[in-house]
Design a protein around this motif. Structure first.
Motif, short mmCIF file in Angstrom:
data_model
loop_
_atom_site.label_atom_id
_atom_site.label_comp_id
_atom_site.label_asym_id
_atom_site.label_seq_id
_atom_site.Cartn_x
_atom_site.Cartn_y
_atom_site.Cartn_z
N TYR A 46 43.13 31.19 47.71
CA TYR A 46 42.85 32.62 47.66
C TYR A 46 44.10 33.49 47.50
CZ TYR A 46 41.53 37.30 49.13
OH TYR A 46 41.36 38.65 49.18
N SER A 47 45.15 33.22 48.25
CA SER A 47 46.32 34.13 48.27
C SER A 47 46.92 34.36 46.88
CB SER A 47 47.38 33.61 49.24
OG SER A 47 46.87 33.63 50.55
N PRO A 48 47.25 33.31 46.11
CA PRO A 48 47.77 33.58 44.76
C PRO A 48 46.73 34.19 43.84
CG PRO A 48 47.48 31.22 45.11
CD PRO A 48 47.29 31.89 46.44
N PHE A 49 45.46 33.86 44.07
CA PHE A 49 44.38 34.49 43.29
C PHE A 49 44.38 35.99 43.54
CE2 PHE A 49 40.07 36.27 43.40
CZ PHE A 49 39.64 36.01 42.11
N LYS B 78 47.97 48.56 52.94
CA LYS B 78 46.93 47.54 52.86
C LYS B 78 45.57 48.14 53.16
CE LYS B 78 49.93 43.68 54.11
NZ LYS B 78 50.18 42.57 55.05
N CYS B 79 44.54 47.59 52.53
CA CYS B 79 43.17 48.03 52.77
C CYS B 79 42.33 46.77 53.00
CB CYS B 79 42.63 48.82 51.57
SG CYS B 79 40.89 49.28 51.72
N THR B 80 41.91 46.58 54.22
CA THR B 80 41.18 45.36 54.58
C THR B 80 39.88 45.24 53.81
OG1 THR B 80 42.12 45.53 56.81
CG2 THR B 80 40.26 44.03 56.52
N TRP B 81 39.23 46.37 53.55
CA TRP B 81 37.94 46.29 52.85
C TRP B 81 38.14 45.86 51.40
CZ3 TRP B 81 34.45 49.54 49.66
CH2 TRP B 81 33.13 49.08 49.72
N LEU B 82 39.23 46.30 50.76
CA LEU B 82 39.52 45.81 49.42
C LEU B 82 39.71 44.30 49.43
CD1 LEU B 82 40.15 46.19 46.43
CD2 LEU B 82 42.52 46.70 47.05
N ASN B 83 40.32 43.80 50.48
CA ASN B 83 40.49 42.35 50.63
C ASN B 83 39.14 41.65 50.65
OD1 ASN B 83 42.43 40.16 51.02
ND2 ASN B 83 41.47 39.91 53.01
N GLU B 84 38.16 42.25 51.31
CA GLU B 84 36.81 41.67 51.35
C GLU B 84 36.16 41.67 49.96
OE1 GLU B 84 35.40 40.24 54.18
OE2 GLU B 84 37.47 40.54 54.81
N ILE B 85 36.39 42.73 49.19
CA ILE B 85 35.86 42.80 47.83
C ILE B 85 36.49 41.70 46.97
CG2 ILE B 85 35.72 44.22 45.74
CD1 ILE B 85 33.93 45.23 47.96
N ILE B 86 37.78 41.44 47.19
CA ILE B 86 38.47 40.41 46.41
C ILE B 86 38.03 39.02 46.84
CG2 ILE B 86 40.73 39.49 45.73
CD1 ILE B 86 41.88 42.28 46.03
N TRP B 87 37.71 38.84 48.11
CA TRP B 87 37.12 37.55 48.55
C TRP B 87 35.81 37.30 47.81
CZ3 TRP B 87 38.45 33.18 50.62
CH2 TRP B 87 39.51 33.10 51.51
N ARG B 88 35.00 38.34 47.68
CA ARG B 88 33.75 38.21 46.92
C ARG B 88 34.06 37.79 45.48
NH1 ARG B 88 30.96 41.23 43.24
NH2 ARG B 88 28.69 41.21 43.35
N GLU B 89 35.08 38.42 44.92
CA GLU B 89 35.51 38.10 43.55
C GLU B 89 35.92 36.63 43.46
OE1 GLU B 89 36.60 39.96 39.62
OE2 GLU B 89 35.29 40.47 41.30
N PHE B 90 36.63 36.15 44.46
CA PHE B 90 37.11 34.77 44.48
C PHE B 90 35.95 33.78 44.44
CE2 PHE B 90 38.85 31.11 47.07
CZ PHE B 90 39.70 30.61 46.07
#
Length: 475
Positions: free
Chosen positions: A153-156, A270-282
């Protein structure tokens, strides 16, 4: 007059929908739309009756929105994807369709359906145009330096943020047509179980969904990182049902994030919710890249050799919220009542099923899908494989959530537990995370089950099986 057809699937919205926008670009074309329900396919994918009802009501709302753009929405029910594909081809020929516009779906069955349709329509000189309207970026764009698929996930995430900084976020315009329809088509209920849901929690339609997105980004997004793990707080967005069926898009979420946090792409903000959106993307990205995931197979091959116990008595106790572990039971009862569960609780309950009850993660995956109003195969599969240590970027197999510690940390006063397990209301708050010890000590009767397992022993035994299976595989 030439006809453009919009093929709606998991994208039940008119705004920020590239397929809709592209179909309406040319004023010389008549524009119509279609949605095809596939009840038997839904059944094989364990779709929740609440989600079926949510789709149905939002489909009606979509039909009413499309009227404003003079687009007629046809609906049909086919038992399977194959039958849907055959019907769709006939529909295109009947209505003299010249072009089909749609947003991609990435699971294996859906891709095979689309390829079949595209092959047949091409012979008839009917052209299909697909868009990545369910993702922030095309999965083909996000590649590592060797042009390979990311598995971590991190490099993604780093690569996604790099592309998002360069992304043109101008909203595509939906052009109004001049064709007027005298009659609106009715949408018949699906031939599939539909269960009512709380519309005060999950209101219908893209306008209400966008309003909820706006309110969340205005009032809660800044504190989301601090509050999101506490299930008794109303700190989450509750937008996952809308993202799952495409009433909202991740691009819309990104735009609202940027309105509230303009410098969100900088490392300092940092925005934690954006991180959640990117997890969905992953998870979408993995589904698009690895067809094996659509077959409910584990990515890590050695985990396919794990001898799951699959004790049905334990499984049923877990499903009903009768395990004797309050935070587990409260979470499962929330799922069964609302058709939704707080994300922290999804992790705790899933970990308990797999790594304490030692039940195959796929049984939990299927049960979640059968109950969740926000059921989404990519996210559900990704999260279950993450917690079960069977997929890419998964938690290590030795990481096991302790339900009592999690309960004390994230529901210290038992507010959430008591909401769903009122039979514990006479238990002292200090003892509510492990009530059975207090019940035995005080020799009282309570209408609440004793723990079905010894947590420490189950952790020790099941961890040893993971280690043994891993060592055998890599000898």
């Amino acid at each position: 007059m030439y006809v453009n057809l919009i093929w709606f699937r998991n994208d039940l919205r008119t705004l920020e929908n590239p397929a809709v926008s592209a179909a309406c670009q040319n004023n010389t074309f008549k524009v119509i739309a279609i949605y095809i329900a596939t009840p038997n396919q839904w059944r094989s994918h364990h779709m929740a009756p609440k989600q079926a009802a949510f789709i149905y009501h939002n489909l009606i709302s979509l039909k009413n929105e499309l009227v404003h753009f003079d687009i007629k929405l046809y609906t049909h029910q086919s038992s399977t994807f194959l039958n849907a594909a055959l019907y769709f081809i006939k529909f295109c020929l009947k209505h003299d369709v010249k072009n089909v516009f749609y947003n991609y779906e990435y699971m294996l069955n859906e891709c095979e359906r689309d390829n079949l349709v595209k092959k047949h329509l091409h012979r008839k000189k009917i052209f299909m145009y697909g868009f990545h309207g369910s993702m922030l970026l095309s999965p083909h764009v996000v590649k590592n330096k060797k042009n390979k698929t990311y598995q971590v996930y991190s490099p993604f995430k780093k690569c996604v943020l790099k592309h998002l900084k360069q992304l043109n976020l101008a909203s595509p315009m939906l052009l109004k047509k001049n064709i007027k329809y005298k009659k609106m088509l009715t949408i018949r209920p699906f031939c599939y179980p539909m269960e009512e849901f709380d519309q005060t929690i999950f209101p219908i339609g893209e306008k209400r969904a966008l309003y909820r997105l706006k309110i969340f980004c205005t009032n809660k997004i800044i504190r989301y990182g601090l509050h999101r793990n506490f299930p008794y707080l109303t700190s989450t967005s509750l937008l996952s049902p809308y993202l799952s069926i495409g009433v909202l898009s991740p691009i819309q979420c990104l735009k609202y994030i940027l309105k509230k946090v303009p410098n969100v792409f900088s490392l300092s903000k940092k925005c934690t919710w954006l991180n959640e959106i990117i997890w969905r993307e992953f998870y979408y990205y993995l589904i698009a890249s690895y067809p094996i995931l659509s077959k409910n197979q584990s990515i890590k091959k050695w985990t396919e050799k794990i001898p799951w116990k699959n004790n049905n008595i334990y499984l049923e106790a877990w499903k009903k919220g009768n395990t004797g572990f309050p935070i587990i039971d409260a979470g499962m009862r929330q799922l069964n009542t609302l058709g939704w569960m707080h994300n922290r609780l999804r992790m705790i309950t899933a970990s308990f099923l797999v790594k304490n009850l030692f039940i195959d993660w796929r049984l939990g995956h299927n049960y979640f899908m059968s109950k969740l109003i926000d059921g989404n195969f990519a996210s559900n599969n990704g999260n279950w494989q993450w917690i079960s240590s069977t997929g890419y970027n998964s938690t290590p197999y030795f990481r096991i959530f302790n339900p009592e510690i999690q309960s004390k940390k994230f529901d210290c006063l038992g507010k959430f537990i008591l909401q769903y397990i009122p039979e514990l209301k006479k238990i002292p708050i200090s003892e509510i995370h492990n009530p059975h010890a207090w019940i035995i000590k005080n020799k009282v009767n309570f209408n609440y089950p004793a723990p079905i397992i010894n947590y420490k022993l189950s952790r020790k035994n099941n961890l040893s099986v993971f280690i043994k299976t891993y060592n055998i595989h890599y000898k």
